[in-house]
Design a protein around this motif. Structure first.
Motif, PDB file in Angstrom:
ATOM      1  N   ALA A   1       0.860  -1.200   0.000  1.00 37.21           N
ATOM      2  CA  ALA A   1       0.000   0.000   0.000  1.00 37.21           C
ATOM      3  C   ALA A   1       0.892   1.244   0.000  1.00 37.21           C
ATOM      4  O   ALA A   1       1.846   1.314   0.790  1.00 37.21           O
ATOM      5  N   PRO A   2       0.591   2.223  -0.887  1.00 37.18           N
ATOM      6  CA  PRO A   2       1.465   3.400  -1.005  1.00 37.18           C
ATOM      7  C   PRO A   2       1.769   4.081   0.338  1.00 37.18           C
ATOM      8  O   PRO A   2       2.891   4.507   0.568  1.00 37.18           O
ATOM      9  N   ASP A   3       0.783   4.145   1.241  1.00 40.54           N
ATOM     10  CA  ASP A   3       1.026   4.860   2.501  1.00 40.54           C
ATOM     11  C   ASP A   3       1.887   4.062   3.489  1.00 40.54           C
ATOM     12  O   ASP A   3       2.218   4.550   4.567  1.00 40.54           O
ATOM     13  N   GLN A   4       2.252   2.825   3.130  1.00 39.62           N
ATOM     14  CA  GLN A   4       3.117   2.006   3.994  1.00 39.62           C
ATOM     15  C   GLN A   4       4.559   1.976   3.480  1.00 39.62           C
ATOM     16  O   GLN A   4       5.444   1.416   4.130  1.00 39.62           O
ATOM     17  N   ARG A   5       4.780   2.520   2.276  1.00 38.71           N
ATOM     18  CA  ARG A   5       6.081   2.302   1.620  1.00 38.71           C
ATOM     19  C   ARG A   5       7.218   3.027   2.343  1.00 38.71           C
ATOM     20  O   ARG A   5       8.300   2.464   2.516  1.00 38.71           O
ATOM     21  N   LEU A   6       7.006   4.276   2.756  1.00 39.78           N
ATOM     22  CA  LEU A   6       8.075   5.045   3.388  1.00 39.78           C
ATOM     23  C   LEU A   6       8.519   4.375   4.695  1.00 39.78           C
ATOM     24  O   LEU A   6       9.724   4.232   4.947  1.00 39.78           O
ATOM     25  N   ALA A   7       7.562   3.947   5.503  1.00 42.77           N
ATOM     26  CA  ALA A   7       7.913   3.331   6.794  1.00 42.77           C
ATOM     27  C   ALA A   7       8.713   2.046   6.566  1.00 42.77           C
ATOM     28  O   ALA A   7       9.705   1.778   7.268  1.00 42.77           O
ATOM     29  N   LEU A   8       8.304   1.253   5.574  1.00 42.01           N
ATOM     30  CA  LEU A   8       9.029   0.006   5.279  1.00 42.01           C
ATOM     31  C   LEU A   8      10.478   0.323   4.867  1.00 42.01           C
ATOM     32  O   LEU A   8      11.424  -0.288   5.367  1.00 42.01           O
ATOM     33  N   LEU A   9      10.632   1.298   3.971  1.00 40.34           N
ATOM     34  CA  LEU A   9      11.988   1.642   3.515  1.00 40.34           C
ATOM     35  C   LEU A   9      12.815   2.195   4.676  1.00 40.34           C
ATOM     36  O   LEU A   9      14.026   1.937   4.762  1.00 40.34           O
ATOM     37  N   GLY A  10      12.178   2.922   5.581  1.00 39.76           N
ATOM     38  CA  GLY A  10      12.886   3.447   6.757  1.00 39.76           C
ATOM     39  C   GLY A  10      13.416   2.312   7.626  1.00 39.76           C
ATOM     40  O   GLY A  10      14.546   2.360   8.118  1.00 39.76           O
ATOM     41  N   ARG A  11      12.595   1.268   7.788  1.00 41.05           N
ATOM     42  CA  ARG A  11      13.031   0.140   8.629  1.00 41.05           C
ATOM     43  C   ARG A  11      14.148  -0.642   7.936  1.00 41.05           C
ATOM     44  O   ARG A  11      15.075  -1.143   8.578  1.00 41.05           O
ATOM     45  N   ILE A  12      14.078  -0.738   6.614  1.00 41.69           N
ATOM     46  CA  ILE A  12      15.160  -1.409   5.863  1.00 41.69           C
ATOM     47  C   ILE A  12      16.451  -0.589   6.012  1.00 41.69           C
ATOM     48  O   ILE A  12      17.533  -1.135   6.276  1.00 41.69           O
ATOM     49  N   ARG A  13      16.332   0.722   5.864  1.00 40.69           N
ATOM     50  CA  ARG A  13      17.516   1.597   5.997  1.00 40.69           C
ATOM     51  C   ARG A  13      18.166   1.414   7.379  1.00 40.69           C
ATOM     52  O   ARG A  13      19.398   1.329   7.492  1.00 40.69           O
ATOM     53  N   GLN A  14      17.345   1.338   8.428  1.00 41.60           N
ATOM     54  CA  GLN A  14      17.872   1.173   9.793  1.00 41.60           C
ATOM     55  C   GLN A  14      18.618  -0.145   9.945  1.00 41.60           C
ATOM     56  O   GLN A  14      19.573  -0.248  10.703  1.00 41.60           O
ATOM     57  N   ALA A  15      18.162  -1.176   9.209  1.00 45.78           N
ATOM     58  CA  ALA A  15      18.764  -2.514   9.340  1.00 45.78           C
ATOM     59  C   ALA A  15      20.046  -2.648   8.522  1.00 45.78           C
ATOM     60  O   ALA A  15      20.845  -3.560   8.777  1.00 45.78           O
ATOM     61  N   LEU A  16      20.247  -1.750   7.541  1.00 46.09           N
ATOM     62  CA  LEU A  16      21.395  -1.936   6.629  1.00 46.09           C
ATOM     63  C   LEU A  16      22.730  -1.608   7.294  1.00 46.09           C
ATOM     64  O   LEU A  16      22.870  -0.569   7.951  1.00 46.09           O
ATOM     65  N   LEU A  17      23.698  -2.482   7.086  1.00 44.83           N
ATOM     66  CA  LEU A  17      25.051  -2.287   7.625  1.00 44.83           C
ATOM     67  C   LEU A  17      25.839  -1.340   6.716  1.00 44.83           C
ATOM     68  O   LEU A  17      25.553  -1.243   5.514  1.00 44.83           O
ATOM     69  N   PRO A  18      26.849  -0.669   7.263  1.00 47.81           N
ATOM     70  CA  PRO A  18      27.718   0.142   6.406  1.00 47.81           C
ATOM     71  C   PRO A  18      28.298  -0.720   5.289  1.00 47.81           C
ATOM     72  O   PRO A  18      28.676  -1.877   5.534  1.00 47.81           O
ATOM     73  N   GLY A  19      28.333  -0.182   4.081  1.00 49.45           N
ATOM     74  CA  GLY A  19      28.857  -0.953   2.940  1.00 49.45           C
ATOM     75  C   GLY A  19      27.799  -1.807   2.259  1.00 49.45           C
ATOM     76  O   GLY A  19      28.067  -2.422   1.224  1.00 49.45           O
ATOM     77  N   GLY A  20      26.602  -1.851   2.842  1.00 50.47           N
ATOM     78  CA  GLY A  20      25.523  -2.657   2.256  1.00 50.47           C
ATOM     79  C   GLY A  20      24.704  -1.861   1.245  1.00 50.47           C
ATOM     80  O   GLY A  20      25.035  -0.727   0.910  1.00 50.47           O
ATOM     81  N   ALA A  21      23.628  -2.467   0.756  1.00 50.98           N
ATOM     82  CA  ALA A  21      22.765  -1.774  -0.220  1.00 50.98           C
ATOM     83  C   ALA A  21      21.379  -2.412  -0.276  1.00 50.98           C
ATOM     84  O   ALA A  21      21.218  -3.618  -0.053  1.00 50.98           O
ATOM     85  N   LEU A  22      20.417  -1.544  -0.602  1.00 51.38           N
ATOM     86  CA  LEU A  22      19.084  -2.006  -1.009  1.00 51.38           C
ATOM     87  C   LEU A  22      19.053  -2.015  -2.529  1.00 51.38           C
ATOM     88  O   LEU A  22      19.495  -1.045  -3.162  1.00 51.38           O
ATOM     89  N   ILE A  23      18.555  -3.095  -3.114  1.00 53.04           N
ATOM     90  CA  ILE A  23      18.360  -3.129  -4.570  1.00 53.04           C
ATOM     91  C   ILE A  23      16.858  -3.227  -4.812  1.00 53.04           C
ATOM     92  O   ILE A  23      16.196  -4.166  -4.354  1.00 53.04           O
ATOM     93  N   LEU A  24      16.334  -2.197  -5.479  1.00 54.29           N
ATOM     94  CA  LEU A  24      14.881  -2.021  -5.630  1.00 54.29           C
ATOM     95  C   LEU A  24      14.517  -2.022  -7.110  1.00 54.29           C
ATOM     96  O   LEU A  24      14.961  -1.147  -7.854  1.00 54.29           O
ATOM     97  N   SER A  25      13.709  -3.010  -7.525  1.00 57.03           N
ATOM     98  CA  SER A  25      13.252  -3.065  -8.923  1.00 57.03           C
ATOM     99  C   SER A  25      11.744  -2.830  -8.951  1.00 57.03           C
ATOM    100  O   SER A  25      11.014  -3.404  -8.136  1.00 57.03           O
ATOM    101  N   GLU A  26      11.290  -2.028  -9.895  1.00 60.09           N
ATOM    102  CA  GLU A  26       9.878  -1.649  -9.951  1.00 60.09           C
ATOM    103  C   GLU A  26       9.425  -1.373 -11.376  1.00 60.09           C
ATOM    104  O   GLU A  26      10.225  -0.956 -12.232  1.00 60.09           O
ATOM    105  N   LYS A  27       8.122  -1.548 -11.611  1.00 64.21           N
ATOM    106  CA  LYS A  27       7.508  -0.956 -12.797  1.00 64.21           C
ATOM    107  C   LYS A  27       7.390   0.552 -12.527  1.00 64.21           C
ATOM    108  O   LYS A  27       7.096   0.945 -11.394  1.00 64.21           O
ATOM    109  N   LEU A  28       7.617   1.383 -13.538  1.00 67.33           N
ATOM    110  CA  LEU A  28       7.566   2.836 -13.328  1.00 67.33           C
ATOM    111  C   LEU A  28       6.351   3.441 -14.011  1.00 67.33           C
ATOM    112  O   LEU A  28       5.889   2.942 -15.035  1.00 67.33           O
TER     113      LEU A  28
END
Ligand SMILES: C[S@@+](CC[C@H](N)C(=O)[O-])C[C@H]1O[C@@H](n2cnc3c(N)ncnc32)[C@H](O)[C@@H]1O
Ligand SMILES: O=C(O)C(=O)C[C@]1(C(=O)O)C=C[C@@H](O)C=C1
Length: 247
Positions: free
Chosen positions: A144-171
């Protein structure tokens, strides 16, 4: 992997139900996604190659919305970093069952593969462990669009230095002409892959309520708002793209 061809929308349906990742979709999913998403095999294989550059020793690699585990298998082919393991998460029971079957088959044939844990669950409710790689391969568009920012925030918090999120989407595209052109070219891609006009139209009405694509600008702004420091597109084919987001 199942080789069954996708004919789910080939016959006229009195009413097209909302798209769901149910048993019918699971049976044809490898064929459906390859014939529907331009560049899908290239994205999946190279996601493994990219992940190998970001994987940190003794850390978790997440495959979120793992479906049948195509990304997990690419991680297994490419990541050689010591002590890593994959956590694959999906909330479709049918997907998780089939994914476990495939991966158990691999485990019984090959040694020294990255260990994988497949969890049936909602990624919105997941307690993230410190992770070096997080893959969201065509999954965020179903959140759901209104849940996306919070999810990405939690992923960002979990990421270690030197790591990355890889995000693929239809645009989608803010410029109406660009949007219309790339939508038409995507339809031409589907036609070239053997889908009829009826299949294309019925699939479109099945996904329109459940899959809400964003523009590249929306992705970039939201990733920065979630605390990522850098957003780098690494692949685009027609209206499908993949981004690297750095913590
Ligand atoms: C288009 S598929 C992903 C394809 C897959 N990553 C690949 O590369 O082959 C989207 C997947 O996300 C899953 N999904 C959607 N919402 C989810 C949620 N809230 N939690 C977990 N999985 C979710 C669906 O069940 C589906 O299997
Ligand atoms: O845009 C479309 O027509 C699609 O079929 C895209 C898409 C996707 O991007 O995930 C939608 C649902 C299926 O999982 C396979 C492909």
């Amino acid at each position: 992997m199942s080789k069954e061809p996708d004919r789910l929308f080939a016959q006229p349906l009195p009413q097209v139900p909302d798209f769901a990742f149910n048993e019918d979709v699971v049976r044809v999913f490898p064929d459906m996604i390859k014939r529907s998403v331009p560049g899908y095999p290239t994205i999946v294989e190279n996601l493994g190659v990219l992940a190998a550059q970001f994987a940190q020793p003794n850390s978790v690699l997440y495959d979120l919305g793992s479906s049948l585990g195509a990304v997990t298998q690419a991680l297994r082919r490419h990541v050689r970093t010591d002590g890593c393991h994959v956590i694959a998460v999906d909330n479709s029971t049918a997907m998780v069952e089939r994914c476990r079957e495939y991966l158990n088959g691999q485990d019984s044939m090959f040694q020294e593969l990255l260990p994988v844990q497949v969890i049936e669950g909602d990624i919105l409710a997941l307690q993230f462990q410190p992770a070096s790689v997080v893959a969201l391969n065509f999954t965020l568009q179903f959140i759901a669009p209104d849940q996306r920012l919070a999810l990405l925030g939690r992923i960002r918090q979990a990421l270690l230095p030197g790591g990355a999120l890889i995000l693929s989407e239809k645009l989608r595209f803010n410029d109406l002409e660009e949007h219309a052109l790339l939508t038409d070219l995507h339809i031409a891609f589907k036609r070239a892959n053997g889908y009829s006009e009826l299949e294309i139209a019925q699939k479109r009405s099945a996904i329109e309520n459940v899959m809400k694509p964003d523009s590249l600008e929306e992705h970039r702004e939201r990733l920065l708002a979630a605390g990522f420091s850098k957003v780098v597109p690494w692949f685009q084919c027609l209206n499908f793209a993949s981004l690297i987001a750095l913590p």
